[in-house]
Design a protein around this motif. Structure first.
Motif, mmCIF file in Angstrom:
data_model
loop_
_atom_site.group_PDB
_atom_site.id
_atom_site.type_symbol
_atom_site.label_atom_id
_atom_site.label_comp_id
_atom_site.label_asym_id
_atom_site.label_seq_id
_atom_site.Cartn_x
_atom_site.Cartn_y
_atom_site.Cartn_z
ATOM 1 N N PHE A 15 23.724 -11.390 57.941
ATOM 2 C CA PHE A 15 22.585 -12.257 57.658
ATOM 3 C C PHE A 15 22.792 -12.946 56.316
ATOM 4 O O PHE A 15 23.576 -12.493 55.483
ATOM 5 C CB PHE A 15 21.251 -11.498 57.700
ATOM 6 N N ILE A 16 22.118 -14.059 56.165
ATOM 7 C CA ILE A 16 22.187 -14.837 54.928
ATOM 8 C C ILE A 16 20.786 -14.888 54.346
ATOM 9 O O ILE A 16 19.821 -15.206 55.041
ATOM 10 C CB ILE A 16 22.723 -16.253 55.185
ATOM 11 N N THR A 17 20.689 -14.565 53.061
ATOM 12 C CA THR A 17 19.393 -14.529 52.399
ATOM 13 C C THR A 17 18.929 -15.948 52.062
ATOM 14 O O THR A 17 19.721 -16.895 52.118
ATOM 15 C CB THR A 17 19.475 -13.714 51.093
ATOM 16 N N PRO A 18 17.666 -16.109 51.700
ATOM 17 C CA PRO A 18 17.178 -17.430 51.277
ATOM 18 C C PRO A 18 17.963 -17.980 50.079
ATOM 19 O O PRO A 18 18.023 -19.195 49.887
ATOM 20 C CB PRO A 18 15.714 -17.170 50.904
ATOM 21 N N ASN A 19 18.587 -17.084 49.300
ATOM 22 C CA ASN A 19 19.384 -17.510 48.152
ATOM 23 C C ASN A 19 20.846 -17.724 48.520
ATOM 24 O O ASN A 19 21.708 -17.826 47.656
ATOM 25 C CB ASN A 19 19.280 -16.473 47.036
ATOM 26 N N LEU A 20 21.127 -17.757 49.834
ATOM 27 C CA LEU A 20 22.451 -18.031 50.387
ATOM 28 C C LEU A 20 23.489 -16.950 50.096
ATOM 29 O O LEU A 20 24.684 -17.215 50.074
ATOM 30 C CB LEU A 20 22.960 -19.409 49.932
ATOM 31 N N LYS A 21 23.044 -15.736 49.896
ATOM 32 C CA LYS A 21 23.937 -14.590 49.781
ATOM 33 C C LYS A 21 24.155 -14.049 51.184
ATOM 34 O O LYS A 21 23.200 -13.755 51.900
ATOM 35 C CB LYS A 21 23.327 -13.519 48.870
ATOM 36 N N ARG A 22 25.420 -13.903 51.586
ATOM 37 C CA ARG A 22 25.731 -13.388 52.917
ATOM 38 C C ARG A 22 26.011 -11.895 52.847
ATOM 39 O O ARG A 22 26.744 -11.426 51.977
ATOM 40 C CB ARG A 22 26.957 -14.113 53.473
ATOM 41 N N PHE A 23 25.424 -11.161 53.775
ATOM 42 C CA PHE A 23 25.680 -9.730 53.908
ATOM 43 C C PHE A 23 26.297 -9.468 55.278
ATOM 44 O O PHE A 23 25.781 -9.950 56.299
ATOM 45 C CB PHE A 23 24.381 -8.914 53.789
ATOM 46 N N ASP A 24 27.396 -8.743 55.295
ATOM 47 C CA ASP A 24 28.023 -8.258 56.514
ATOM 48 C C ASP A 24 27.986 -6.740 56.421
ATOM 49 O O ASP A 24 28.689 -6.150 55.599
ATOM 50 C CB ASP A 24 29.471 -8.742 56.623
ATOM 51 N N LEU A 25 27.169 -6.112 57.256
ATOM 52 C CA LEU A 25 26.931 -4.674 57.152
ATOM 53 C C LEU A 25 27.334 -3.949 58.427
ATOM 54 O O LEU A 25 27.187 -4.481 59.529
ATOM 55 C CB LEU A 25 25.449 -4.399 56.891
ATOM 56 N N ALA A 26 27.811 -2.727 58.253
ATOM 57 C CA ALA A 26 27.989 -1.787 59.355
ATOM 58 C C ALA A 26 27.016 -0.655 59.073
ATOM 59 O O ALA A 26 27.093 -0.004 58.021
ATOM 60 C CB ALA A 26 29.414 -1.268 59.406
ATOM 61 N N ILE A 27 26.090 -0.430 59.979
ATOM 62 C CA ILE A 27 25.033 0.569 59.795
ATOM 63 C C ILE A 27 25.259 1.677 60.817
ATOM 64 O O ILE A 27 25.080 1.467 62.017
ATOM 65 C CB ILE A 27 23.647 -0.069 59.960
ATOM 66 N N MET A 28 25.673 2.833 60.324
ATOM 67 C CA MET A 28 26.019 3.940 61.205
ATOM 68 C C MET A 28 24.899 4.969 61.253
ATOM 69 O O MET A 28 24.395 5.402 60.225
ATOM 70 C CB MET A 28 27.296 4.624 60.720
ATOM 71 N N THR A 29 24.541 5.338 62.474
ATOM 72 C CA THR A 29 23.569 6.397 62.699
ATOM 73 C C THR A 29 24.324 7.624 63.178
ATOM 74 O O THR A 29 25.139 7.532 64.096
ATOM 75 C CB THR A 29 22.530 5.973 63.756
ATOM 76 N N THR A 30 24.062 8.737 62.548
ATOM 77 C CA THR A 30 24.758 9.979 62.835
ATOM 78 C C THR A 30 23.763 11.130 62.783
ATOM 79 O O THR A 30 22.649 10.954 62.296
ATOM 80 C CB THR A 30 25.909 10.198 61.821
#
Length: 90
Positions: A15-30
């Motif tokens: 996702f890209i924030t309103p301030n144009l910072k891009r986040f690429d996340l891997a969210i692991m549930t364990t």
């Protein structure tokens, strides 16, 4: 010492924030970490165990992911939708 294999679920989010910072996340549930999520910032390679209590801790995201206060606020806003309550079990 410990060496375990476990089935996990991983959600990949960009996702890209309103301030144009891009986040690429891997969210692991364990089943480990008392219900907290293992979240990796794929751009920096930084990983942390994150729960609601961590999001409420001042400066946690800034320190862990090396973010500005504004970037951390944007990330926190998203993560509040993702992380649940912590489940302490014996």
């Amino acid at each position: 010492m410990s060496d375990m294999t476990e089935e996990t679920t991983t959600r990949f989010v960009t996702f890209i924030t309103p301030n144009l910072k891009r986040f690429d996340l891997a969210i692991m549930t364990t089943g480990r970490f008392y219900g907290k999520k293992l979240i990796t910032d794929l751009q920096s390679g930084r990983t942390a165990i994150v729960g609601q209590d961590d999001l409420e801790q001042e400066g946690y995201l800034e320190f862990t992911y090396k973010l500005t206060e504004e970037e951390a606020a944007d990330l926190s806003q998203f993560l509040e939708l993702v992380v649940g309550t912590v489940n302490f079990t014996d």
